[in-house]
Design an enzyme around this catalytic site. Sequence first.
Site, short mmCIF file in Angstrom:
data_model
loop_
_atom_site.label_atom_id
_atom_site.label_comp_id
_atom_site.label_asym_id
_atom_site.label_seq_id
_atom_site.Cartn_x
_atom_site.Cartn_y
_atom_site.Cartn_z
N TYR A 65 -19.80 6.63 7.11
CA TYR A 65 -19.63 7.68 6.21
C TYR A 65 -20.93 8.49 5.89
CZ TYR A 65 -18.46 9.93 1.76
OH TYR A 65 -18.10 11.03 0.71
N SER A 96 -21.45 10.70 8.91
CA SER A 96 -20.98 11.82 9.10
C SER A 96 -21.11 12.93 8.02
CB SER A 96 -19.13 11.33 8.69
OG SER A 96 -19.02 11.33 7.23
N ALA A 142 -9.73 20.30 -7.78
CA ALA A 142 -10.29 20.89 -8.92
C ALA A 142 -11.10 22.26 -8.30
CB ALA A 142 -11.73 20.27 -9.21
N GLY A 168 -7.87 19.34 1.94
CA GLY A 168 -8.05 18.27 1.06
C GLY A 168 -7.58 18.72 -0.36
N1 LIG Z 1 -15.26 11.38 -4.96
C1 LIG Z 1 -16.67 11.08 -4.69
O1 LIG Z 1 -17.40 10.36 -5.13
C2 LIG Z 1 -17.18 12.13 -3.71
C3 LIG Z 1 -18.86 11.96 -3.59
C4 LIG Z 1 -19.48 12.85 -2.59
C5 LIG Z 1 -18.48 13.61 -1.73
N2 LIG Z 1 -17.38 13.52 -1.65
C6 LIG Z 1 -16.64 14.08 -0.88
O2 LIG Z 1 -15.60 15.25 -1.17
C7 LIG Z 1 -14.48 15.47 -0.74
C8 LIG Z 1 -13.15 15.19 -1.40
O3 LIG Z 1 -13.08 13.93 -1.70
P1 LIG Z 1 -12.39 13.32 -3.06
O4 LIG Z 1 -13.25 12.55 -3.65
O5 LIG Z 1 -11.83 14.56 -3.89
O6 LIG Z 1 -11.42 12.54 -2.50
P2 LIG Z 1 -9.74 12.23 -2.36
O7 LIG Z 1 -9.39 11.02 -1.69
O8 LIG Z 1 -9.49 12.01 -3.69
O9 LIG Z 1 -9.14 13.56 -1.85
C9 LIG Z 1 -9.41 13.76 -0.45
C10 LIG Z 1 -8.26 14.62 -0.17
O10 LIG Z 1 -8.26 14.85 1.48
C11 LIG Z 1 -6.85 14.74 2.07
N3 LIG Z 1 -7.40 14.42 3.25
C12 LIG Z 1 -7.68 13.18 3.79
N4 LIG Z 1 -7.45 13.27 5.16
C13 LIG Z 1 -6.99 14.58 5.47
C14 LIG Z 1 -6.62 14.98 6.82
N5 LIG Z 1 -6.89 14.14 7.68
N6 LIG Z 1 -6.01 16.09 6.74
C15 LIG Z 1 -5.64 16.88 5.70
N7 LIG Z 1 -5.91 16.36 4.47
C16 LIG Z 1 -6.90 15.08 4.54
C17 LIG Z 1 -6.32 13.56 1.17
O11 LIG Z 1 -4.99 13.67 1.41
C18 LIG Z 1 -6.67 14.01 -0.16
O12 LIG Z 1 -5.91 14.71 -0.85
C19 LIG Z 1 -14.42 14.38 0.56
O13 LIG Z 1 -15.27 15.03 1.69
C20 LIG Z 1 -15.54 13.26 0.14
O14 LIG Z 1 -16.03 12.83 1.11
C21 LIG Z 1 -16.56 12.74 -2.59
#
Ligand SMILES: NC(=O)c1ccc[n+]([C@@H]2O[C@H](COP(=O)([O-])OP(=O)(O)OC[C@H]3O[C@@H](n4cnc5c(N)ncnc54)[C@H](O)[C@@H]3O)[C@@H](O)[C@H]2O)c1
Length: 266
Positions: free
Chosen positions: A151, A154, A20, A12
């Site tokens: 969510y 998970s 980042a 991801g």
């Molecule tokens: N942004 C928030 O508020 C937040 C808070 C806590 C945790 N998170 C977690 O942080 C992680 C990153 O999230 P983010 O906020 O950067 O989200 P985002 O949507 O900006 O980025 C997620 C990335 O994962 C990729 N992705 C999704 N499904 C995929 C798959 N099946 N195979 C390969 N790549 C895949 C997407 O293409 C994307 O580039 C996630 O696990 C999310 O649950 C996010």
Amino acid sequence: MHLKDKVALVTGAAQGIGRAFAQALLEKGCKVALVDQNVEVGKASKDALDKQFDVQRTIFIPCDVSNEEQLKDAFKKVVQHFGKLDILVNNAGVNNEKNWEVTVQINLISMIRGTYIGLDYMKTENGGSGGVIVNISSLAGLVPVAHQPVYCASKHGVVGFTRSIAMASKIGNYGVRINTICPGFVNTPILQSIDKEENMGQYSAYKEEIKDMIKFYGILDPPLVAEGLIKILEDDALNGEVMKITTSQGIHFHEYTPLPFQSTKQ
Ligand SMILES: NC(=O)c1ccc[n+]([C@@H]2O[C@H](COP(=O)([O-])OP(=O)(O)OC[C@H]3O[C@@H](n4cnc5c(N)ncnc54)[C@H](O)[C@@H]3O)[C@@H](O)[C@H]2O)c1
């Protein structure tokens, strides 16, 4: 772990928090495989990083982490390309309460599979030289969230699996430290999913309430989460830890009461 010239696989990594992470790892002198299903954004991220770092230090690998063959193949490509694997960050994640099985598949099942494949490469008993795995959970992995129950489930799973496999690693002398990060809301494209019926399904009606919650808790910037990752990677004492990152307390660790039963090998 000294990070210079270490090889990291980040899932991801095309955008958001994963992007980042890639930036911070490269700044520390790592080589980074950006693994993501979004080819367009993934390639654009690699191009942008190539303007700041030697082009040889990154590779973009298109991969849907929920596809077992593609995931195995991505690991194989990283080791073929860079010669080893030292760091794995299982970061890919989605927010989908409508097609909720997809959320479990990507956030939990693929994270578990990624950890096992990573261990196959890194475990000292398999001839690997050890390493560090970091699984990305969320504060939703520690507290209930009314309008994102799947969510939330998970991400609770990520915490439970990571703490357990970290104990197994210690008892079994895998030579691999395994930890998890639970950030609060972070300023990334995933937050846009809250406005979409195709993501929120029956909970769409509550989107304003979720937005009020975001306003209440505040929003973190991805580089702070990357700072947390670097801290975990560099501190060899950390295993099975749950790092929390919040606007009110910054980077800190969740505290648990010790378990009554202790393995003699711990
Ligand atoms: N942004 C928030 O508020 C937040 C808070 C806590 C945790 N998170 C977690 O942080 C992680 C990153 O999230 P983010 O906020 O950067 O989200 P985002 O949507 O900006 O980025 C997620 C990335 O994962 C990729 N992705 C999704 N499904 C995929 C798959 N099946 N195979 C390969 N790549 C895949 C997407 O293409 C994307 O580039 C996630 O696990 C999310 O649950 C996010």
